[in-house]
Every structure is written in C-alpha cells, then in structure tokens.
Scaffold this motif. Structure first.
Motif, mmCIF file in Angstrom:
data_model
loop_
_atom_site.group_PDB
_atom_site.id
_atom_site.type_symbol
_atom_site.label_atom_id
_atom_site.label_comp_id
_atom_site.label_asym_id
_atom_site.label_seq_id
_atom_site.Cartn_x
_atom_site.Cartn_y
_atom_site.Cartn_z
ATOM 1 N N GLN A 155 0.825 -1.201 0.000
ATOM 2 C CA GLN A 155 0.000 0.000 0.000
ATOM 3 C C GLN A 155 0.867 1.262 0.000
ATOM 4 O O GLN A 155 0.555 2.242 -0.691
ATOM 5 C CB GLN A 155 -0.912 -0.013 1.232
ATOM 6 N N ALA A 156 1.964 1.264 0.781
ATOM 7 C CA ALA A 156 2.863 2.416 0.801
ATOM 8 C C ALA A 156 3.517 2.612 -0.562
ATOM 9 O O ALA A 156 3.674 3.748 -1.035
ATOM 10 C CB ALA A 156 3.928 2.222 1.883
ATOM 11 N N ALA A 157 3.885 1.501 -1.230
ATOM 12 C CA ALA A 157 4.493 1.609 -2.562
ATOM 13 C C ALA A 157 3.480 2.144 -3.574
ATOM 14 O O ALA A 157 3.830 2.939 -4.466
ATOM 15 C CB ALA A 157 5.021 0.248 -3.001
ATOM 16 N N LEU B 260 9.893 2.281 -9.208
ATOM 17 C CA LEU B 260 9.682 1.698 -7.877
ATOM 18 C C LEU B 260 9.383 0.214 -8.023
ATOM 19 O O LEU B 260 8.381 -0.176 -8.635
ATOM 20 C CB LEU B 260 8.532 2.415 -7.158
ATOM 21 N N GLN B 261 10.258 -0.632 -7.457
ATOM 22 C CA GLN B 261 10.121 -2.082 -7.540
ATOM 23 C C GLN B 261 9.757 -2.649 -6.171
ATOM 24 O O GLN B 261 10.080 -2.064 -5.131
ATOM 25 C CB GLN B 261 11.432 -2.720 -8.035
ATOM 26 N N THR B 262 9.080 -3.812 -6.175
ATOM 27 C CA THR B 262 8.697 -4.468 -4.922
ATOM 28 C C THR B 262 9.079 -5.942 -4.956
ATOM 29 O O THR B 262 9.075 -6.565 -6.026
ATOM 30 C CB THR B 262 7.188 -4.345 -4.664
ATOM 31 N N LEU C 208 6.812 3.633 6.775
ATOM 32 C CA LEU C 208 7.046 3.261 5.367
ATOM 33 C C LEU C 208 6.967 4.467 4.450
ATOM 34 O O LEU C 208 7.776 4.610 3.515
ATOM 35 C CB LEU C 208 6.034 2.196 4.953
ATOM 36 N N ASP C 209 6.012 5.361 4.700
ATOM 37 C CA ASP C 209 5.887 6.570 3.870
ATOM 38 C C ASP C 209 7.132 7.438 3.996
ATOM 39 O O ASP C 209 7.653 7.953 2.984
ATOM 40 C CB ASP C 209 4.654 7.367 4.289
ATOM 41 N N ILE D 254 14.050 2.489 -7.154
ATOM 42 C CA ILE D 254 13.948 2.224 -5.715
ATOM 43 C C ILE D 254 13.284 0.863 -5.550
ATOM 44 O O ILE D 254 12.359 0.526 -6.299
ATOM 45 C CB ILE D 254 13.120 3.314 -5.007
ATOM 46 N N LYS D 255 13.750 0.108 -4.552
ATOM 47 C CA LYS D 255 13.189 -1.219 -4.338
ATOM 48 C C LYS D 255 12.835 -1.395 -2.866
ATOM 49 O O LYS D 255 13.626 -1.112 -1.983
ATOM 50 C CB LYS D 255 14.203 -2.290 -4.747
ATOM 51 N N ILE D 256 11.603 -1.888 -2.606
ATOM 52 C CA ILE D 256 11.166 -2.199 -1.251
ATOM 53 C C ILE D 256 10.880 -3.696 -1.176
ATOM 54 O O ILE D 256 10.230 -4.265 -2.076
ATOM 55 C CB ILE D 256 9.923 -1.368 -0.847
#
Length: 511
Positions: free
Chosen positions: A361-363, A377-379, A398-399, A415-417
C-alpha cells in the motif's frame, strides 16, 4: 521510640546497632563464663579433695571382709567411720598438709593457758555432712546422706585371687558449699567454702573489668566503623544535592570496589546522562528555533511586502505564502510527534497486520510521485507476514522511508522495497528493506542520518530537487521502530546507493 529512631542518621543507627549487638554478646558470654567458671572451679576443688582420700580407700579395703561385705561394723557404728576418715586425712583441712607432732601438745597447752585458743569443733572436716560409702550398686551404706548428683565418686577395689581389681564399693564426697546443714558448718569446710567464694568473686570482678574495657573498645571500633561507612554516603548526599542544583558536570571519586564504589559509579553515570540530556535539550531548542525561523521569516517578508505594496496578492505570492505555511505546519507536526515519543505516547494502538500488505500500500501511494521524478519503484514482498504493531505508525514509517529515498535519488534510477521473515534477538521478526541506486552518503553522514534536523548536502543531493524537508523524518522513523522494540540502520546498498534496513518483532513484547 520509632519516631526517634527514624530521625537518627545512618551513622548513629549503625553505631547503636553495633554497640547493642556487641553488648548483648558480651553479657551472654560473661554470664556463660561465670557459670562455667563456678561449676568448673567447684569440680576442680572436689577432685583435689578426692585425691586426698587415698589412705581412706586403703583402710576401707583392708577392713573389707568378703564373708561379711559392705563393712557391717561401720554401718552400726558411724563414729568409727568418722574416726577412720579423721585418722587418714590431716585435721587442718582436706587440702592442708599434716602438721608435725613435735612439741604440738606443749604449744597447745600454752595457748589454752593464755586463753588464745577456742575449743575445737566436733567435726572440723565436716565428715558428718560430706563423706559417705556406697555399695557396688551405688546404694547408700553409711556416712552422710545426700543426693548422689551433689558429689564425686572414687572406686574402692581389692585384688582378687587372679590378681585383678575387684570393685567392692564407692566412697563419695559432697561438693564444697552444696547446701551443708548443721552446727558443724563453721569448721574447715566452711572456711574452705569461704576461700572458694572469695577466689571466684575476685575472678568475676576481674572478668567484669575486662568486659567493661571490651565494651569501651567495641564502642570506639563501632564509632570508627560507622564513620567509615557514612563517609561515602555523605559524599553521595552532597553530590546529589549539587546535582539537583544543576551541576551536571560533577563527578565523584571512586575510592572502593564494594557496593559503595558501585553506587558512586552509577552516580557518575547518572550525572553523565543528565549532562548529555541537558546538552541535547539545549541543542533541540536551538535547532527547533532555527528551523522555525526560516518559514516564519519568509512569511514575515512576504506579508510586509504586501503591506508596503511591493508585492501584489497574486497567485505567485499566495503560493509562496502557502508553501511557507505548509512547511511550518509540517515542522510543528513533526516536533509534536517527537514530543509524544519522548513521553512514551508515540505508539498507542496495537493490532495484528500483514506487513507485506502495508508495504504494498505504501508503494502504491508513492508510485505516482516516483514516476513524476523519473524513478522506477520495484517491490519484492513475501506475503503474508503477520505482526503486532501500530498500523498508523508503521504506515507513517514506510511513507517516510520511501519519501526520503525519492528525495535523495536522482533520475534515471530506481527504488526497491522488500520484505522477508528473519530473527531478532532469538525471536521471529520481519525485515523491511528499502534500497536505492543513487550514490551512497559519506561515512560521516551515514552515522548522522537519524539525528534530528540533519540534512546531507554532499554529492548524494546533486541533481536532486530540494523540497524543504524538516530534517526530522528519519529521527521519527527511528523512534517508531524503537517503540516497536525493533532496529533500524543505514548501510550501503548492493544497488549502489543507500539501504534502510528495518527489523520488527512479530510478537509484541510483554510489558
């Protein structure tokens, strides 16, 4: 009494406790020694007297007739037994030597003639009250009658046909001073008892003087010991008073390795922490004042320009005013959150949440802004990972982390989370990792990223559009993680930039 005791100092209490304890011990020992001395000395005198009865025992053994045992002649004639004892023991007393008989009658005659000699007593050795003979079963035969426990025994033996000792009876002598009655008490035994009492009384007086000296010495030792114990306590009290007045640079000297030394070490540690907190508080106030001055100065300048007619209330001016107010509002909000964290009210509501879902959800919320900044933005989320946490604060965490990565990552980059399960201090945990591909901060900056109001202006920010952050985002993130008993650290990312690694336990710690 309790009120008086509670008002006494520790030194006085310790002095009184030691003196009273020593006094009780001394009194107990003195009474015990007196009793033992009296009983032991009486037993010693009795044994010394029994040792003088060798001739009495020999005479009784010679007069023993196996055909008529137990000396029937003496049983019917007590005077004969008393005469036997008198002839065997010196007349001046059991413990006195026999006097020489040469010239004795002449001297006594001269003394009687001059009236200098009193008439002799009937029983000068107190034989009638102190000596008796028992059979082999310790039954009374003849002599003085008294309790067997009040006397000392000696065996009367003869040689049998085989040459071995054969017990034929006992002679018993009453202890000196043990409740003798009758007119004969004024004789040698009475004189001996008086000498015994004088000796014992002298010994008891000497013991009393020794005990008084021991009490004085113990009082002096207690005073010195109390001073030795209270000196570090007084130093601590004085130091605490100075510490309460704000002398946080005070340090006490540690003079021992015992509990007092440990207490001094803890006092110095407390003083160091208070000094560090005071410096941090001053720095906090200074930084906060500085951060608030910037948006306020912009607002003041814009408003004065409008008042002077230099600027017009057009869209550009109003936009500048709005940005300053927004920044000021965000700063006040961040300061409020830090204040709540210091008061222990940062985390209020605990629920069980899927950390991977929250990260997704944050991503999703950050994807629009990252795309505008030219970032990908990668997950990589492992679903599900359930953990007890504060939903709002973890979402804020997270935000903030994603926003920080977006601010300090230049395009084109990504960016990766990611999330995965792990172990933290032997407990099941979740690891949240946010990597970026921009150049990493300097080693010096890596250690300051979580400091309040810290912003890096090195090569990592080149080409990055400044957005005027408050400098409190990562500090708030650290407080949120610590409130969940987790850890957060910054390290070099394999992607070439910075990695924020967060670990949170899956189960809430028991309070």
């Amino acid at each position: 009494m309790q009120n008086i005791w509670s008002k006494l100092s520790i030194g006085k209490k310790l002095f009184i406790a030691i003196v009273v304890t020593v006094g009780v011990v001394i009194v107990f020992i003195s009474v015990l020694i007196t009793l033992i001395m009296r009983a032991g000395f009486t037993q010693y005198i009795l044994q010394a007297e029994l040792d003088r009865f060798d001739q009495v025992i020999i005479d009784l053994a010679e007069r023993y007739d196996p055909a008529q045992p137990n000396w029937p002649d003496f049983q019917n004639n007590r005077r004969a037994f008393n005469a036997l004892v008198r002839n065997a023991i010196p007349p001046g007393g059991i413990n006195r030597p026999r006097p020489k008989l040469n010239g004795q009658a002449r001297v006594k005659g001269e003394q009687r003639a001059k009236g200098q000699l009193r008439a002799p007593v009937r029983d000068p050795l107190s034989i009638g009250q102190r000596v008796a003979v028992l059979d082999t079963d310790k039954a009374f035969l003849f002599g003085a009658e008294f309790d067997l426990d009040d006397g000392g025994l000696r065996d009367i033996t003869i040689l049998d046909e085989a040459g071995n000792d054969q017990l034929i009876g006992y002679i018993i002598l009453r202890k000196p001073g043990s409740n003798n009655r009758g007119a004969n008490n004024g004789g040698a035994n009475a004189r001996q008892n008086g000498a015994t009492e004088i000796f014992l009384n002298d010994q008891i007086k000497s013991l009393g003087i020794t005990l008084v000296l021991a009490m004085l010495l113990s009082a002096i030792a207690a005073y010195l010991l109390a001073r030795q114990f209270t000196r570090p306590v007084n130093h601590l009290v004085s130091g605490t008073q100075r510490l309460a007045l704000g002398e946080y640079d005070l340090r006490l000297q540690k003079t021992s390795e015992d509990e007092f030394g440990n207490l001094v070490a803890q006092f110095n540690l407390l003083a160091e922490q208070l000094e560090a907190n005071e410096k941090a508080e001053r720095q906090w106030m200074s930084d906060t004042s500085h951060e608030l001055q910037t948006p306020l100065a912009v607002l003041r300048a814009e408003i004065e320009a409008l008042q002077d007619g230099i600027r017009q209330p057009d869209e550009k001016t109003l936009s500048t005013l709005h940005q300053s107010v927004t920044r000021l509002s965000g700063l006040v909000k961040d300061i409020s959150q830090l204040s709540h964290a210091r008061e222990g009210r940062l985390v209020a509501t605990w629920t069980t949440e899927d950390i991977s879902v929250m990260a997704a959800q944050a991503a999703q919320k950050a994807s629009g802004l990252t795309q505008e900044a030219g970032l990908d933005l990668q997950t990589d989320l492992k679903d599900p990972i359930m953990a007890e946490c504060d939903h709002m604060r973890i979402g804020q965490l997270l935000d903030n982390i994603l926003t920080n990565a977006r601010h300090y990552t230049s395009s084109p980059s990504f960016i990766k989370i990611s999330t995965k399960t792990s172990q933290l201090n032997g407990q099941d945990a979740v690891t949240i990792r946010v990597d970026d591909s921009n150049s990493k901060p300097s080693d010096e900056a890596m250690g300051k990223l979580f400091d309040r109001f810290y912003r890096e202006d090195a090569s990592r920010t080149r080409g990055v559009k400044k957005t005027g952050g408050s400098g409190l985002g990562l500090a708030i993130c650290k407080l949120i993680v610590e409130a969940h008993n987790g850890t957060i650290l910054a390290e070099e990312s394999p992607m070439g930039g910075l990695a924020m690694v967060i670990q949170l336990p899956l189960m809430r710690a028991k309070e």
